[in-house]
Write a protein that holds these residues in place. Structure first.
Motif, PDB file in Angstrom:
ATOM      1  N   ALA A 205       0.832  -1.203   0.000  1.00  6.56           N
ATOM      2  CA  ALA A 205       0.000   0.000   0.000  1.00  6.56           C
ATOM      3  C   ALA A 205       0.868   1.255   0.000  1.00  6.56           C
ATOM      4  CB  ALA A 205      -0.925  -0.006   1.217  1.00  6.56           C
ATOM      5  N   LEU A 259      -9.936   5.085  -3.887  1.00  7.57           N
ATOM      6  CA  LEU A 259      -8.742   4.245  -3.775  1.00  7.57           C
ATOM      7  C   LEU A 259      -7.709   4.865  -2.842  1.00  7.57           C
ATOM      8  CD1 LEU A 259      -6.934   1.882  -4.673  1.00  7.57           C
ATOM      9  CD2 LEU A 259      -6.304   3.241  -6.689  1.00  7.57           C
ATOM     10  N   SER A 262      -8.821   4.225   0.641  1.00  9.93           N
ATOM     11  CA  SER A 262      -8.729   2.805   0.968  1.00  9.93           C
ATOM     12  C   SER A 262      -7.277   2.382   1.184  1.00  9.93           C
ATOM     13  CB  SER A 262      -9.366   1.972  -0.146  1.00  9.93           C
ATOM     14  OG  SER A 262      -9.467   0.625   0.211  1.00  9.93           O
ATOM     15  N   LEU A 263      -6.358   2.925   0.380  1.00  9.33           N
ATOM     16  CA  LEU A 263      -4.939   2.635   0.562  1.00  9.33           C
ATOM     17  C   LEU A 263      -4.448   3.103   1.927  1.00  9.33           C
ATOM     18  CD1 LEU A 263      -3.461   3.526  -2.954  1.00  9.33           C
ATOM     19  CD2 LEU A 263      -3.242   1.313  -1.794  1.00  9.33           C
ATOM     20  N   THR A 266      -5.388   0.389   4.310  1.00 11.47           N
ATOM     21  CA  THR A 266      -4.531  -0.785   4.119  1.00 11.47           C
ATOM     22  C   THR A 266      -3.134  -0.540   4.677  1.00 11.47           C
ATOM     23  OG1 THR A 266      -5.759  -1.367   2.113  1.00 11.47           O
ATOM     24  CG2 THR A 266      -3.611  -2.393   2.409  1.00 11.47           C
ATOM     25  N   THR A 276      -9.254  -2.729  -1.816  1.00 13.96           N
ATOM     26  CA  THR A 276      -8.329  -1.758  -2.388  1.00 13.96           C
ATOM     27  C   THR A 276      -7.872  -2.200  -3.778  1.00 13.96           C
ATOM     28  OG1 THR A 276      -7.567  -1.150  -0.172  1.00 13.96           O
ATOM     29  CG2 THR A 276      -6.162  -0.534  -2.018  1.00 13.96           C
TER      30      THR A 276
END
Length: 658
Positions: A205, A259, A262-263, A266, A276
């Motif tokens: 990530a 994204l 979401s990263l 992560t 992701t």
């Protein structure tokens, strides 16, 4: 012979890209580092061949080599040099060459700025990017070759570049937007490489995040530049029309925004791994879908390039292979890399997940509105048009809820939090937002407007909550703000940019005024607090056009504040007529004047507009982009080896960054 060298360079790029697919993956499979090491020089060679090809095409434009059919169709001897260069991507073939060249340059960037990544990961990433390159270079050579000759019927002067594109906007907008579009291929490649290696961890990530941020920044600026270009060039005074091609750029931006968030989860918590990866696949797939829509001829748009069904079928096949293949790999590998960890319903993770879902719903709503008329037409059920009212009806409520969630997500704690704590810390922002939301419509025109109340209320809430969070984290000391980290500062600036854009959109949509009138020399027209006076009319000689021009003086009371000169241009080569609006710009309003049709007795039909807070629409995009740049430059994404860091679960890990 030079155009043949350009085509030859393109063929060499194809061959190198094909080798780039095979050799590094063979090295990965056999565990042979010397084969994997070829990934970087192959990516470099591919980029160099593509750059050579693009430079040769640009040279053909500059020297008026009309033996090249693409140059003959899109240039003219009288075209200014700057527009000859931008004409390279002014139509389908050249824009596609620019696309694949940028794809090669992104691969070059990965090969240069990935020294700290494991060699196996670099090999997989560059091999995946080689696959995408092969598809698009083949597409260019087979259906869209920009170096085809027009011999023996070579024209002497050239047809001319579309007058709509003879503008500074063509110089900056397509390259910036394409950098964002194509940059998502890097994110896509990282996701597939992680899936292939079964390594969806915090390090992956962290590697992916700066590349995602870079693509997102370019996409943000590209969309803003396109909006600005349409605003002043089309002569309508609008800045967003829900055009299918505009939608094609907005959809991947929404998914890329999801994204990024979401990263972050992560990277910090080791959660949302599969989700992701899926977002990375969706983001690049939507950029490919945008390419299909623009170049297939399935839609009508002022932005669309091509109307060749063969090209549409080719891109549709590429889209099917990329999306289908990546989703198949995801289906096979995703169950083996499930996330571990827990979080409560009230936590930063939950708010970021809600943020993701809202962004995905917004993207799906736009996708549905864009494709539904095409599906209905394809099924033989007639023609159907989805207008701006439908998009606004779907998009605005989602945006309002998203604005409320953004601030809470930034303030909430990881793992678990308390609504009472969040409420107590944001109550001041809530009260201020409600009061200001009610007050602003009354101050503007003495009338309550629920749309303004909603838009400004959400903006003031987002600004207030964000600044309160900064104040709290800085412990009430401005001197501590620089110590909060560039990633946090970037997030704050990006969120403030969202609020600024919402303010601009709200004010322009609800308080713009316009009038279409007949005016002749000496006439005046009041619009709001401003008086527009028709001073005189004349002619202007341009490098490749002649125009009728009118001078207007604009007064605020008795004070002259602007001298505006709109034009109606006639281009010599094509005979096309273009309207060039004149705009007086300030931070809090635009004065917009454009010419209509000539009338009897020297009069003209004129469109006069006053647009409050127009600049704020694009100022917010600048804030977002600068915020993204700050976050991308955070020290934890710089090359550091063996630096121990603590993740959100308290475990020590080794920081490997790009």
């Amino acid at each position: 012979m030079l155009p043949e060298f350009g085509q030859l360079a393109l063929i060499f790029a194809l061959l190198v890209a094909a080798i780039q697919i095979v050799v590094p993956l063979v090295g990965v499979r056999r565990g042979q580092a010397w084969l994997m090491a070829y990934a970087r020089p192959l990516a470099t060679a591919q980029a160099l061949f593509l750059i050579i090809s693009l430079v040769i095409l640009a040279y053909c434009f500059v020297v008026d080599d009309f033996s090249v059919a693409y140059v003959a169709k899109n240039s003219n001897t009288a075209l200014p040099t700057a527009f000859k260069i931008s004409a390279v991507w002014g139509a389908h073939e050249g824009s596609l060459l620019l696309w694949v060249t940028m794809l090669g340059c992104w691969g070059l960037a990965v090969s240069w700025f990935s020294k700290s990544l494991p060699l196996e990961m670099v090999a997989r990433v560059l091999s995946t990017m080689g696959m995408v390159s092969v598809g698009f270079i083949l597409f260019t050579l087979e259906t869209s070759n920009p170096f085809e000759r027009s011999l023996p019927s070579m024209p002497q002067e050239g047809a001319d570049l579309n007058p709509l594109l003879q503008d500074f906007g063509l110089i900056v907008h397509p390259p910036t937007l394409y950098m964002g579009y194509v940059g998502l291929s890097v994110v896509f490649a990282f996701a597939l490489a992680a899936l292939m290696g079964g390594r969806l961890d915090a390090a992956w990530a962290r590697w992916s995040r700066p590349w995602t941020m870079a693509a997102w920044i370019f996409l943000t600026l590209g969309i803003a530049l396109g909006s600005w270009w349409a605003y002043y060039e089309l002569g309508w005074g609008g800045w967003w029309f829900w055009d299918p091609v505009e939608n094609a750029s907005l959809m991947p931006w929404l998914v890329a925004t999801a994204l990024l968030h979401s990263l972050a989860v992560t990277e910090k918590r080791g959660l949302f791994k599969s989700w992701t990866v899926l977002l990375a696949i969706f983001a690049f797939s939507l950029s490919l879908l945008g390419t299909f829509l623009v170049r297939s001829g399935v839609l009508t748009s002022v932005h669309a390039f091509a109307s060749d069904p063969e090209r549409g079928v080719f891109i549709l096949a590429l889209l099917g292979i990329c999306v289908g293949g990546s989703l198949l790999l995801y289906a096979i590998k995703a169950p083996t890399v499930a996330s571990v960890g827990r979080y409560e319903w009230v936590s930063r993770e939950s708010f970021l997940l809600l943020n993701n879902l809202l962004l995905l719903v917004a993207a799906f709503a736009i996708l549905l509105g864009t494709l539904y008329p095409l599906i209905i037409d394809f099924m033989g059920m007639g023609k159907l048009s989805v207008g701006a009212s439908w998009f606004n009806f779907m998009f605005v409520p989602i945006s309002v809820v998203l604005g409320l969630v953004i601030a809470l997500g930034a303030m909430a704690r990881w793992k678990a939090d308390d609504l009472k704590r969040l409420g107590s810390e944001t109550i001041a922002a809530m009260v201020a937002a409600v009061l200001l939301g009610f007050a602003m419509p009354l101050l503007m025109n003495g009338e309550m407007n629920w749309k303004v109340l909603l838009g400004l209320g959400v903006s003031f809430w987002l600004i207030g909550a964000t600044l309160l969070d900064v104040w709290k984290k800085a412990r009430g000391r401005l001197s501590r703000i620089p110590q909060l980290g560039m990633s946090y500062q970037g997030m704050v600036l990006a969120h403030l940019g969202v609020a600024v854009t919402i303010i601009g959109v709200t004010m322009v949509a609800n308080y713009s005024t316009e009038v279409s009138v007949r005016m002749a020399k000496g006439d005046s027209e009041m619009l709001g607090d401003y008086r527009f006076e028709f001073v005189d009319a004349g002619h202007v000689e341009g490098p490749n056009y002649v125009s009728d021009a009118i001078r207007f003086r604009v007064y605020d009371g008795e004070r002259e504040i602007a001298l505006l000169q709109p034009e109606k241009r006639r281009y010599n080569a094509s005979g096309s007529i273009m309207t060039e609006a004149a705009i007086d710009v300030s931070l809090f309003r635009d004065l917009y004047v454009s010419m209509g049709e000539p009338l009897a007795d020297g009069a003209w039909g004129m469109r006069l507009q006053v647009k409050p807070f127009m600049r704020w629409v694009w100022l917010g995009a600048i804030f977002m982009s600068v915020g993204g740049l700050l976050a991308m430059l955070d020290k934890r994404y710089r090359q550091r080896k063996n630096a121990p860091v603590n993740n959100a679960r308290g475990n020590t890990a080794t920081e490997v960054t790009v």
